[in-house]
Design an enzyme around this catalytic site. Structure first.
Site, PDB file in Angstrom:
ATOM      1  CE  LYS A  32      42.185  -7.649 -56.539  1.00  0.00           C
ATOM      2  NZ  LYS A  32      43.513  -8.098 -56.274  1.00  0.00           N
ATOM      3  CB  CYS A  88      45.067  -8.379 -48.934  1.00  0.00           C
ATOM      4  SG  CYS A  88      46.395  -7.538 -48.951  1.00  0.00           S
ATOM      5  CG  ASP A 132      49.269  10.032 -55.179  1.00  0.00           C
ATOM      6  OD1 ASP A 132      48.555   9.312 -54.987  1.00  0.00           O
ATOM      7  OD2 ASP A 132      49.705  11.139 -54.479  1.00  0.00           O
ATOM      8  CG  ASP A 192      50.179   0.443 -59.424  1.00  0.00           C
ATOM      9  OD1 ASP A 192      49.537  -0.255 -58.822  1.00  0.00           O
ATOM     10  OD2 ASP A 192      51.373   0.632 -58.845  1.00  0.00           O
TER      11      ASP A 192
END
Length: 537
Positions: free
Chosen positions: A323, A442, A368, A341
């Site tokens: 993405k 998802c 974080d 990330d």
């Protein structure tokens, strides 16, 4: 003196008198006639060959026209698609050439086609008759009798008989379709649903918690289709890199390498690969960064985000970079893109994909996500593809069937709420072009999707807006005992058995104020204080 050792090269003489005098070989005419007879094609065979060649030429022409329908303006193709909602229409099939071929075909070939159609109709009728016979047998037979507890205990201790369990599932579904007329006397509906849950768990290897969640989410017919869809893999899709190539050119290059690809009709960058003579992750085009292997459903969040060139955008959970590179391609490598990330090990794959795809407007961070607003704020758009239980991608990770329980769902839901609130705090509500956040997972469970968005609506000044996506099921406004905001129907859900995509949820929020909304308790206290002041006066 002697003979010279090295002299001029001797020219080879031509054919001698004897060879020149030789005549052509005498071949009997009978043999020559046999050869010509064998090579000569009959009229019927010639017509079949011509018909096949015409059809192959028409098929290649249709495929070429499909790729040529793309917009020639390469630089504005992606932005026009998202802003204006322009979508590639499915190419219309040109049936005129096929009709001409059929009219040119001989009477023998038409007879063969008619015979094949007749056989297909007969086979379809036989299948229909068999299904009707099964239903009549169930109707005519005895009423379905529920097994006793001892029989169920014996079945659990034995190896499951899949054929017997599937037949019993059909009988239970048939009974539940008209429960009042077909049930046993004094048998509650819960007994049938509990037995159905056990049988489905044994057939498809799910735990009872997750199967119970799916039974709440789907009807019985949709549930069976969903479970069957999870047993089959989704089509392999790839996304062309708009910074280096066009989809049309990439498709031609892959077809030349023996890859059978077709374009995705609802996007200008997606291709479906059906089969390949070479590994798709090792072609020169892949190594050069012309495309990336990416699920079709993963294109939806970036299409809904609609990043513009020159904006300040953040991807809060960026690894492995599918993405992120899509966002950079839409921004035309301009502006600022922050890829974050929390997992340091996953950053290796992210950095590798960024370098291979030629992304230069990016900053990679390892932090974080819940602490990011302390360091960075003022973003125009943010993509939050939150960590989830993965109940929408069971076909890729079958361990989800038996590993997820209620604690896992609660843990994911809590983390998702924290990440969404911090992402909203990092947005700039005064942005002239943005102020949008995309929340996607998802997962198919309501606890991780609509419930999280509802929590954000209550805690921050945001509203749910239209995603602008071309298709998808609407989000739930009400689910069992839960009631959500009416604007939740702007969210989009994707199911494996309906859309042939991985299960996905996409919601688009717009921040319209920096202050936090007041709770009902605070409002009641303030109203009471006002009443007391008025009474004193």
């Amino acid at each position: 003196m002697g003979k010279k050792r090295y002299g001029p090269e001797r020219i080879k003489p031509g054919p001698g008198r004897k060879s020149r005098k030789q005549k052509d070989p005498n071949v009997p005419k009978a043999i020559l006639e046999e050869e010509t007879i064998q090579k000569k094609l009959s009229n019927r065979v010639r017509k079949r060959v011509n018909k096949r060649l015409r059809r192959e030429a028409a098929a290649t022409k249709k495929k070429q026209e499909l790729f040529n329908e793309e917009d020639e303006e390469f630089e504005t193709a992606e932005n026009d698609e998202i802003q204006n909602g322009d979508l590639d229409e499915k190419p219309k099939l040109d049936l005129d050439s096929d009709m001409e071929d059929d009219s040119d075909a001989s009477s023998d070939s038409s007879d063969m086609e008619e015979a094949s159609r007749k056989l297909q109709k007969e086979s379809a009728q036989m299948a229909k008759d068999a299904e009707m016979e099964l239903q009549t047998n169930i109707l005519a037979g005895e009423q379905f009798v529920m097994p006793t507890k001892d029989e169920i205990q014996m079945e659990e201790n034995q190896q499951p008989d899949l054929q017997f369990l599937q037949h019993r599932v059909k009988e239970i579904c048939f009974t539940l379709a008209d429960f009042n007329a077909r049930r046993e006397a004094n048998r509650p509906r819960s007994d049938y649903t509990e037995l159905l849950l056990r049988d489905l768990c044994r057939i498809y290897s799910y735990n009872e918690f997750l199967m119970g969640k799916f039974m709440e989410l789907f009807t019985i017919s949709d549930l069976q289709e969903f479970l069957e869809a999870n047993e089959a893999p989704r089509p392999v899709t790839l996304r062309s890199n708009g910074l280096k190539t066009r989809r049309r050119d990439l498709a031609r290059a892959l077809i030349a390498r023996g890859v059978n690809v077709d374009p995705l009709p609802w996007t200008k960058v997606g291709l479906v690969a059906y089969d390949s003579a070479v590994p798709l992750g090792a072609t020169p085009e892949y190594l050069a960064g012309h495309y990336i292997l990416q699920g079709a459903s993963s294109l939806m969040p970036v299409m809904a985000l609609a990043p513009q060139p020159g904006e300040k955008v953040m991807d809060m959970c960026a690894a492995p970079g599918g993405k992120t590179t899509h966002i950079a391609a839409l921004m035309r490598n301009s502006g600022l893109l922050v890829a974050n990330d929390a997992n340091r090990d996953r950053l290796k794959a992210l950095v590798g994909n960024l370098q291979r795809m030629g992304i230069i407007n990016i900053v990679v961070t390892n932090e974080d996500g819940r602490k990011l607003p302390k360091h960075m704020k003022g973003f125009d758009r943010i993509l939050l593809d939150a960590p989830c239980s993965g109940t929408g991608v069971i076909s890729k990770d079958t361990e989800v069937k038996a590993s997820k329980d209620e604690k896992d769902i609660q843990r994911c839901s809590h983390l998702q709420r924290e990440l969404l609130l911090t992402a909203i705090d990092a947005l700039d509500h005064k942005s002239s072009t943005g102020g949008y956040i995309i929340y996607s997972t998802c997962s198919l469970l309501v606890e991780e999707n609509e419930a999280v968005v509802q929590y954000a609506l209550e805690k921050r000044n945001v509203k749910v807006v239209s995603t602008g996506l071309p298709f998808g099921e609407e989000g739930f406004v009400s689910f069992r005992q839960h009631r959500f905001h009416p604007s939740m129907n702007n969210c989009r859900r994707y199911y494996p058995h309906k859309h042939n995509l991985d299960g996905f949820f996409v919601a688009k929020l717009k921040k319209f104020a920096k202050t936090q909304p007041k709770t009902t308790e605070e409002e009641e206290e303030r109203e009471e204080d006002k009443k007391k002041k008025i009474s004193k006066k």
